[in-house]
Design a protein around this motif. Structure first.
Motif, mmCIF file in Angstrom:
data_model
loop_
_atom_site.group_PDB
_atom_site.id
_atom_site.type_symbol
_atom_site.label_atom_id
_atom_site.label_comp_id
_atom_site.label_asym_id
_atom_site.label_seq_id
_atom_site.Cartn_x
_atom_site.Cartn_y
_atom_site.Cartn_z
ATOM 1 N N SER A 267 0.826 -1.207 0.000
ATOM 2 C CA SER A 267 0.000 0.000 0.000
ATOM 3 C C SER A 267 0.858 1.254 0.000
ATOM 4 O O SER A 267 0.503 2.268 -0.617
ATOM 5 N N ALA A 268 1.994 1.209 0.684
ATOM 6 C CA ALA A 268 2.920 2.343 0.644
ATOM 7 C C ALA A 268 3.437 2.547 -0.780
ATOM 8 O O ALA A 268 3.525 3.681 -1.269
ATOM 9 N N ALA A 269 3.779 1.456 -1.457
ATOM 10 C CA ALA A 269 4.233 1.553 -2.842
ATOM 11 C C ALA A 269 3.124 2.080 -3.749
ATOM 12 O O ALA A 269 3.358 2.913 -4.629
ATOM 13 N N VAL A 270 1.903 1.603 -3.524
ATOM 14 C CA VAL A 270 0.764 2.053 -4.325
ATOM 15 C C VAL A 270 0.497 3.537 -4.100
ATOM 16 O O VAL A 270 0.203 4.282 -5.047
ATOM 17 N N GLU A 271 0.593 3.999 -2.849
ATOM 18 C CA GLU A 271 0.390 5.410 -2.556
ATOM 19 C C GLU A 271 1.392 6.269 -3.326
ATOM 20 O O GLU A 271 1.036 7.333 -3.855
ATOM 21 N N ALA A 272 2.624 5.804 -3.402
ATOM 22 C CA ALA A 272 3.616 6.524 -4.193
ATOM 23 C C ALA A 272 3.205 6.555 -5.660
ATOM 24 O O ALA A 272 3.353 7.577 -6.338
ATOM 25 N N GLY A 273 2.666 5.441 -6.150
ATOM 26 C CA GLY A 273 2.184 5.397 -7.522
ATOM 27 C C GLY A 273 1.038 6.354 -7.767
ATOM 28 O O GLY A 273 0.949 6.980 -8.830
ATOM 29 N N VAL A 274 0.147 6.468 -6.792
ATOM 30 C CA VAL A 274 -0.962 7.419 -6.892
ATOM 31 C C VAL A 274 -0.424 8.833 -7.082
ATOM 32 O O VAL A 274 -1.017 9.658 -7.795
ATOM 33 N N GLU A 275 0.715 9.114 -6.465
ATOM 34 C CA GLU A 275 1.340 10.429 -6.571
ATOM 35 C C GLU A 275 2.187 10.575 -7.833
ATOM 36 O O GLU A 275 2.901 11.559 -8.001
ATOM 37 N N GLY A 276 2.111 9.573 -8.713
ATOM 38 C CA GLY A 276 2.832 9.661 -9.977
ATOM 39 C C GLY A 276 4.296 9.312 -9.898
ATOM 40 O O GLY A 276 5.075 9.668 -10.784
ATOM 41 N N GLU B 60 19.408 -5.229 -9.096
ATOM 42 C CA GLU B 60 19.160 -5.271 -10.540
ATOM 43 C C GLU B 60 17.768 -4.730 -10.887
ATOM 44 O O GLU B 60 17.612 -3.951 -11.839
ATOM 45 N N ILE B 61 16.757 -5.105 -10.113
ATOM 46 C CA ILE B 61 15.389 -4.655 -10.385
ATOM 47 C C ILE B 61 15.278 -3.142 -10.222
ATOM 48 O O ILE B 61 14.641 -2.457 -11.025
ATOM 49 N N VAL B 62 15.910 -2.606 -9.186
ATOM 50 C CA VAL B 62 15.868 -1.166 -8.963
ATOM 51 C C VAL B 62 16.568 -0.422 -10.098
ATOM 52 O O VAL B 62 16.051 0.574 -10.628
ATOM 53 N N LEU B 63 17.734 -0.882 -10.490
ATOM 54 C CA LEU B 63 18.473 -0.216 -11.565
ATOM 55 C C LEU B 63 17.707 -0.269 -12.885
ATOM 56 O O LEU B 63 17.660 0.725 -13.627
ATOM 57 N N LYS B 64 17.111 -1.414 -13.170
ATOM 58 C CA LYS B 64 16.327 -1.538 -14.406
ATOM 59 C C LYS B 64 15.112 -0.616 -14.383
ATOM 60 O O LYS B 64 14.717 -0.062 -15.417
ATOM 61 N N THR B 65 14.510 -0.451 -13.199
ATOM 62 C CA THR B 65 13.350 0.435 -13.085
ATOM 63 C C THR B 65 13.758 1.886 -13.303
ATOM 64 O O THR B 65 13.054 2.649 -13.974
ATOM 65 N N LEU B 66 14.888 2.274 -12.754
ATOM 66 C CA LEU B 66 15.369 3.641 -12.954
ATOM 67 C C LEU B 66 15.719 3.898 -14.416
ATOM 68 O O LEU B 66 15.510 4.998 -14.935
ATOM 69 N N GLU B 67 16.223 2.878 -15.097
ATOM 70 C CA GLU B 67 16.613 3.022 -16.499
ATOM 71 C C GLU B 67 15.429 2.905 -17.444
ATOM 72 O O GLU B 67 15.465 3.423 -18.571
ATOM 73 N N ASN B 68 14.371 2.222 -16.994
ATOM 74 C CA ASN B 68 13.200 1.965 -17.839
ATOM 75 C C ASN B 68 11.937 2.333 -17.073
ATOM 76 O O ASN B 68 11.254 1.452 -16.520
ATOM 77 N N PRO B 69 11.603 3.619 -16.997
ATOM 78 C CA PRO B 69 10.454 4.056 -16.196
ATOM 79 C C PRO B 69 9.161 3.356 -16.600
ATOM 80 O O PRO B 69 8.905 3.092 -17.777
ATOM 81 N N MET B 70 8.349 3.070 -15.599
ATOM 82 C CA MET B 70 7.066 2.416 -15.814
ATOM 83 C C MET B 70 6.010 3.423 -16.238
ATOM 84 O O MET B 70 6.139 4.618 -15.962
ATOM 85 N N PRO B 71 4.945 2.946 -16.890
ATOM 86 C CA PRO B 71 3.835 3.848 -17.222
ATOM 87 C C PRO B 71 3.206 4.410 -15.955
ATOM 88 O O PRO B 71 3.239 3.779 -14.893
ATOM 89 N N LYS B 72 2.605 5.587 -16.070
ATOM 90 C CA LYS B 72 1.914 6.181 -14.943
ATOM 91 C C LYS B 72 0.785 5.254 -14.492
ATOM 92 O O LYS B 72 0.052 4.694 -15.303
#
Length: 254
Positions: free
Chosen positions: A114-123, A149-161
């Motif tokens: 839910s903390a991760a989702v809340e961050a997603g809600v904030e874009g 590895e997952i964190v670095l890939k996420t920073l390099e390849n941003p997810m859709p809003k």
């Protein structure tokens, strides 16, 4: 290149071994600020504090990061961090490492997710990490390389809003983990009941019991991946609209 600003939170509390391991990994990648509950908040889901006050205090614990303990829920921590603590919007929010899996339907109940989702809600880009081991002294070292590895890939390849990642790690030794699989949320649920008991004063009370019922044997389900020794990654959306039913429902009300 400037180091990314990373917000770290969880639901097990700011001193839990899982979050301390996650902090140490994130310190290698960026500038870290921690805002986490001052006590365990497991199972709080997306709860927020509205009937009492909130507070936070800066702690001196370990490492170069700044640590802030918040009196509220995991979601409160993210809200407080964004409004009062962080110098700017973070480049990434990571939550965990949770003591226990948050695969399948557990994503609904999880304070970590839910903390991760809340961050997603904030874009914001965000990831929830969980290990399939409830023990306080669980071995979080086993998945360190994968988390990095997952964190670095996420920073390099941003997810859709509107999308966040739910990452679950099997309770295996590093050499036993077979890799990473992108999965769907398994069709599974808790079959629950309340064990009725009587206290010394003769008053009835109830203790939640039950078991986890996995009804999904499909190869692309997160529970299947975990059972087969893989780390599961489920892209999660917090838009709960059942788009596939909208046309039919609309026809009913015309």
């Amino acid at each position: 290149m400037n180091r990314p600003l990373i917000l770290v939170t969880n639901d097990d509390g700011i001193t839990a071994p899982g979050i301390r391991k996650l902090i140490s990994i994130m310190n290698e990648i960026g500038d870290v600020i921690v805002v986490a509950p001052n006590s365990p908040q497991s199972g709080k889901g997306h709860a927020i504090t509205i009937n009492s006050t909130l507070s936070y205090e800066e702690l001196t614990l370990d490492g170069p990061q700044k640590d802030f303990a918040c009196s509220g829920t995991p979601v409160d921590c993210v809200k407080m961090a964004l409004d009062k603590i962080l110098p700017r919007r973070p480049d990434l929010v990571v939550s965990g490492i949770n003591h226990g899996a948050n695969s399948s339907i557990n994503v609904i109940y999880s304070g970590t997710m839910s903390a991760a989702v809340e961050a997603g809600v904030e874009g914001l880009q965000s990831i929830g990490f969980s290990l399939s081991d409830l023990k306080w002294d669980a071995d979080f070292d086993q998945a360190e390389d994968y988390i990095r590895e997952i964190v670095l890939k996420t920073l390099e390849n941003p997810m859709p809003k509107g999308v966040v990642l739910n990452v679950n790690i099997p309770n295996l030794k590093k050499e036993e983990i077979k890799g990473v699989k992108v999965c769907k949320q398994a069709d599974a649920k808790w079959e629950e009941s309340f064990d009725e008991r009587v206290n010394p004063h003769g008053r009835k009370y109830y203790w939640l019991t039950g078991y986890f019922n996995n009804m999904d044997e499909s190869e692309d389900a997160d529970e299947t991946a975990l059972a087969n020794g893989y780390i599961s990654i489920v892209p999660v959306k917090f838009d709960l609209t059942a788009y596939e039913y909208m046309a039919e429902l609309d026809s009913i009300y015309k």
